[in-house]
Every structure is written in structure tokens, then in C-alpha cells.
Design a protein around this motif. Structure first.
Motif, PDB file in Angstrom:
ATOM      1  N   ILE A 165       1.134  -0.682  -0.057  1.00  0.00           N
ATOM      2  CA  ILE A 165       0.468   0.394  -0.089  1.00  0.00           C
ATOM      3  C   ILE A 165       1.390   1.509   0.274  1.00  0.00           C
ATOM      4  O   ILE A 165       0.924   2.112  -0.959  1.00  0.00           O
ATOM      5  CB  ILE A 165      -1.143  -0.352   1.823  1.00  0.00           C
ATOM      6  N   LYS A 166       1.757   1.383   1.317  1.00  0.00           N
ATOM      7  CA  LYS A 166       2.503   2.410   0.758  1.00  0.00           C
ATOM      8  C   LYS A 166       3.529   3.090  -0.063  1.00  0.00           C
ATOM      9  O   LYS A 166       4.196   4.011  -0.426  1.00  0.00           O
ATOM     10  CB  LYS A 166       2.719   2.505   1.952  1.00  0.00           C
ATOM     11  N   ILE A 167       4.187   1.265  -0.381  1.00  0.00           N
ATOM     12  CA  ILE A 167       5.514   1.490  -1.425  1.00  0.00           C
ATOM     13  C   ILE A 167       5.312   1.569  -2.473  1.00  0.00           C
ATOM     14  O   ILE A 167       5.507   1.857  -3.495  1.00  0.00           O
ATOM     15  CB  ILE A 167       6.763   0.906  -0.945  1.00  0.00           C
ATOM     16  N   LYS A 168       4.259   0.283  -2.603  1.00  0.00           N
ATOM     17  CA  LYS A 168       4.642   0.307  -3.928  1.00  0.00           C
ATOM     18  C   LYS A 168       3.327   0.487  -4.840  1.00  0.00           C
ATOM     19  O   LYS A 168       2.961  -0.441  -5.626  1.00  0.00           O
ATOM     20  CB  LYS A 168       4.674  -1.545  -4.571  1.00  0.00           C
ATOM     21  N   PHE A 169       2.220   0.693  -3.825  1.00  0.00           N
ATOM     22  CA  PHE A 169       1.050   1.111  -4.252  1.00  0.00           C
ATOM     23  C   PHE A 169       0.058   0.494  -5.389  1.00  0.00           C
ATOM     24  O   PHE A 169      -0.448   0.718  -5.893  1.00  0.00           O
ATOM     25  CB  PHE A 169       1.053   2.828  -5.434  1.00  0.00           C
ATOM     26  N   ARG A 170      -0.230  -0.587  -4.996  1.00  0.00           N
ATOM     27  CA  ARG A 170      -0.640  -1.653  -5.306  1.00  0.00           C
ATOM     28  C   ARG A 170      -2.123  -2.792  -4.364  1.00  0.00           C
ATOM     29  O   ARG A 170      -2.181  -1.484  -3.191  1.00  0.00           O
ATOM     30  CB  ARG A 170       0.027  -2.647  -5.936  1.00  0.00           C
ATOM     31  N   GLU A 171      -3.349  -3.047  -4.460  1.00  0.00           N
ATOM     32  CA  GLU A 171      -3.971  -3.610  -3.844  1.00  0.00           C
ATOM     33  C   GLU A 171      -2.728  -4.681  -2.519  1.00  0.00           C
ATOM     34  O   GLU A 171      -1.860  -4.842  -2.895  1.00  0.00           O
ATOM     35  CB  GLU A 171      -4.782  -5.307  -4.841  1.00  0.00           C
ATOM     36  N   GLY A 172      -3.869  -4.625  -1.447  1.00  0.00           N
ATOM     37  CA  GLY A 172      -3.272  -5.308  -0.656  1.00  0.00           C
ATOM     38  C   GLY A 172      -2.742  -7.104  -0.352  1.00  0.00           C
ATOM     39  O   GLY A 172      -2.038  -7.131   0.494  1.00  0.00           O
ATOM     40  N   PHE A 173      -3.760  -7.789  -0.923  1.00  0.00           N
ATOM     41  CA  PHE A 173      -3.960  -9.105  -1.398  1.00  0.00           C
ATOM     42  C   PHE A 173      -2.541  -9.691  -2.019  1.00  0.00           C
ATOM     43  O   PHE A 173      -2.215 -10.668  -1.747  1.00  0.00           O
ATOM     44  CB  PHE A 173      -5.115  -9.395  -2.447  1.00  0.00           C
ATOM     45  N   ARG A 174      -1.969  -8.606  -2.204  1.00  0.00           N
ATOM     46  CA  ARG A 174      -0.617  -9.088  -2.666  1.00  0.00           C
ATOM     47  C   ARG A 174       0.119 -10.148  -3.074  1.00  0.00           C
ATOM     48  O   ARG A 174       0.959  -9.390  -1.688  1.00  0.00           O
ATOM     49  CB  ARG A 174       0.214  -8.565  -4.920  1.00  0.00           C
ATOM     50  N   PRO A 175       1.287 -11.126  -2.576  1.00  0.00           N
ATOM     51  CA  PRO A 175       1.904 -12.559  -2.264  1.00  0.00           C
ATOM     52  C   PRO A 175       3.163 -11.327  -2.147  1.00  0.00           C
ATOM     53  O   PRO A 175       3.503 -11.257  -2.924  1.00  0.00           O
ATOM     54  CB  PRO A 175       1.569 -12.896  -2.415  1.00  0.00           C
ATOM     55  N   PHE A 176       4.053 -12.106  -1.066  1.00  0.00           N
ATOM     56  CA  PHE A 176       5.602 -12.040  -1.397  1.00  0.00           C
ATOM     57  C   PHE A 176       6.369 -13.094  -1.758  1.00  0.00           C
ATOM     58  O   PHE A 176       5.624 -14.322  -1.172  1.00  0.00           O
ATOM     59  CB  PHE A 176       5.878 -11.036  -0.665  1.00  0.00           C
ATOM     60  N   ALA A 177       7.458 -13.425  -1.931  1.00  0.00           N
ATOM     61  CA  ALA A 177       7.288 -14.492  -2.879  1.00  0.00           C
ATOM     62  C   ALA A 177       9.631 -14.390  -1.256  1.00  0.00           C
ATOM     63  O   ALA A 177      10.339 -13.567  -1.779  1.00  0.00           O
ATOM     64  CB  ALA A 177       8.220 -15.308  -2.969  1.00  0.00           C
ATOM     65  N   PRO A 178       9.637 -15.340   0.076  1.00  0.00           N
ATOM     66  CA  PRO A 178      10.699 -15.008   0.397  1.00  0.00           C
ATOM     67  C   PRO A 178      11.692 -16.119  -0.107  1.00  0.00           C
ATOM     68  O   PRO A 178      11.485 -16.966  -1.077  1.00  0.00           O
ATOM     69  CB  PRO A 178      10.597 -16.086   2.090  1.00  0.00           C
ATOM     70  N   SER A 179      12.853 -15.484   0.407  1.00  0.00           N
ATOM     71  CA  SER A 179      13.946 -15.747  -0.007  1.00  0.00           C
ATOM     72  C   SER A 179      14.694 -16.601   1.376  1.00  0.00           C
ATOM     73  O   SER A 179      15.199 -15.622   2.396  1.00  0.00           O
ATOM     74  CB  SER A 179      15.164 -14.803  -0.709  1.00  0.00           C
ATOM     75  N   VAL A 180      15.323 -17.981   1.211  1.00  0.00           N
ATOM     76  CA  VAL A 180      15.286 -18.924   1.807  1.00  0.00           C
ATOM     77  C   VAL A 180      16.398 -19.699   1.657  1.00  0.00           C
ATOM     78  O   VAL A 180      16.460 -20.523   0.865  1.00  0.00           O
ATOM     79  CB  VAL A 180      14.115 -19.544   3.204  1.00  0.00           C
ATOM     80  N   LEU A 181      17.856 -19.560   2.300  1.00  0.00           N
ATOM     81  CA  LEU A 181      18.639 -20.333   1.869  1.00  0.00           C
ATOM     82  C   LEU A 181      18.182 -21.988   1.881  1.00  0.00           C
ATOM     83  O   LEU A 181      17.492 -22.542   3.224  1.00  0.00           O
ATOM     84  CB  LEU A 181      19.735 -20.624   2.948  1.00  0.00           C
ATOM     85  N   PHE A 182      18.494 -22.670   1.542  1.00  0.00           N
ATOM     86  CA  PHE A 182      17.564 -24.360   1.215  1.00  0.00           C
ATOM     87  C   PHE A 182      18.132 -24.920   2.774  1.00  0.00           C
ATOM     88  O   PHE A 182      17.407 -26.112   3.006  1.00  0.00           O
ATOM     89  CB  PHE A 182      18.329 -25.484   0.370  1.00  0.00           C
ATOM     90  N   GLU A 183      19.582 -25.227   3.248  1.00  0.00           N
ATOM     91  CA  GLU A 183      19.839 -25.661   4.531  1.00  0.00           C
ATOM     92  C   GLU A 183      18.480 -25.459   5.729  1.00  0.00           C
ATOM     93  O   GLU A 183      18.079 -25.896   6.694  1.00  0.00           O
ATOM     94  CB  GLU A 183      21.217 -25.264   5.041  1.00  0.00           C
ATOM     95  N   LYS A 184      18.159 -23.359   5.403  1.00  0.00           N
ATOM     96  CA  LYS A 184      16.828 -24.089   6.728  1.00  0.00           C
ATOM     97  C   LYS A 184      15.602 -23.584   6.231  1.00  0.00           C
ATOM     98  O   LYS A 184      14.563 -22.577   7.202  1.00  0.00           O
ATOM     99  CB  LYS A 184      17.840 -21.938   6.556  1.00  0.00           C
ATOM    100  N   VAL A 185      14.864 -24.237   4.974  1.00  0.00           N
ATOM    101  CA  VAL A 185      13.883 -23.676   4.323  1.00  0.00           C
ATOM    102  C   VAL A 185      13.258 -24.483   5.597  1.00  0.00           C
ATOM    103  O   VAL A 185      11.988 -24.171   5.679  1.00  0.00           O
ATOM    104  CB  VAL A 185      13.391 -24.333   3.262  1.00  0.00           C
ATOM    105  N   SER A 186      13.310 -25.569   6.226  1.00  0.00           N
ATOM    106  CA  SER A 186      12.531 -26.230   7.185  1.00  0.00           C
ATOM    107  C   SER A 186      11.888 -25.672   8.451  1.00  0.00           C
ATOM    108  O   SER A 186      11.388 -25.665   9.051  1.00  0.00           O
ATOM    109  CB  SER A 186      13.222 -27.639   7.757  1.00  0.00           C
ATOM    110  N   ASP A 187      13.294 -24.474   8.685  1.00  0.00           N
ATOM    111  CA  ASP A 187      13.208 -24.369   9.659  1.00  0.00           C
ATOM    112  C   ASP A 187      11.629 -23.015   9.448  1.00  0.00           C
ATOM    113  O   ASP A 187      11.843 -22.501  10.290  1.00  0.00           O
ATOM    114  CB  ASP A 187      14.738 -22.619  10.261  1.00  0.00           C
ATOM    115  N   TYR A 188      11.237 -22.361   8.650  1.00  0.00           N
ATOM    116  CA  TYR A 188      10.718 -21.087   8.316  1.00  0.00           C
ATOM    117  C   TYR A 188       9.244 -21.776   7.379  1.00  0.00           C
ATOM    118  O   TYR A 188       8.413 -20.909   7.477  1.00  0.00           O
ATOM    119  CB  TYR A 188      11.463 -20.341   7.723  1.00  0.00           C
ATOM    120  N   LEU A 189       9.551 -22.700   6.379  1.00  0.00           N
ATOM    121  CA  LEU A 189       8.358 -22.591   6.453  1.00  0.00           C
ATOM    122  C   LEU A 189       8.386 -24.378   6.318  1.00  0.00           C
ATOM    123  O   LEU A 189       8.519 -25.125   6.389  1.00  0.00           O
ATOM    124  CB  LEU A 189       8.943 -23.154   4.395  1.00  0.00           C
TER     125      LEU A 189
END
Length: 74
Positions: free
Chosen positions: A49-73
């Protein structure tokens, strides 16, 4: 610089990062990015909303090291 940026991210600040060549236009990729803390429940709304000036529903894709994926996802 990495320590300073990581501290800003932990404080829920939004980071504009660019390195090397510059690109122009809404679909320019590769040399610039906007970084925010994916753990923050407010970050998606802040960026959309404040930076990209677009709809609030748009998702983001996180970047995670392969070795740490299970810690976060699941």
C-alpha cells in the motif's frame, strides 16, 4: 553494511537495495530489490500500500537458504 541492514530489517524498516547497473521501469529485475522482514505481520501491507501503491492482497515470495527451509516453511 550487512550488519546495519540486518538490524534495520529486524526493526521492521523497509530497505531499498541496488547494486551494479540500474534498470528502469516497473518490471525491471535483477539489480534492485525491496527488502523487508517476512516475519512481520505488517510488512506486506506496508510494502503493497505505502511503497508499491498496489492492492493489499498481493503475496510476496521469501528468499531462504536451502539448508534453512525447514526452519521457516512447512
Amino acid at each position: 553494511m550487512i550488519k546495519a541492514v540486518s538490524n534495520l530489517i529486524a526493526e521492521e524498516k523497509v530497505i531499498g537495495w541496488f547494486d551494479g547497473r540500474m534498470e528502469f521501469g516497473p518490471r525491471a529485475l535483477g539489480a534492485r530489490t525491496i527488502i523487508g522482514d517476512a516475519r512481520s505481520p505488517k510488512m506486506q501491507a506496508t510494502m503493497n500500500i505505502k511503497i508499491k501503491f498496489r492492492e493489499g492482497f498481493r503475496p510476496f515470495a521469501p528468499s531462504v537458504l536451502f539448508e534453512k527451509v525447514s526452519d521457516y516453511l512447512k
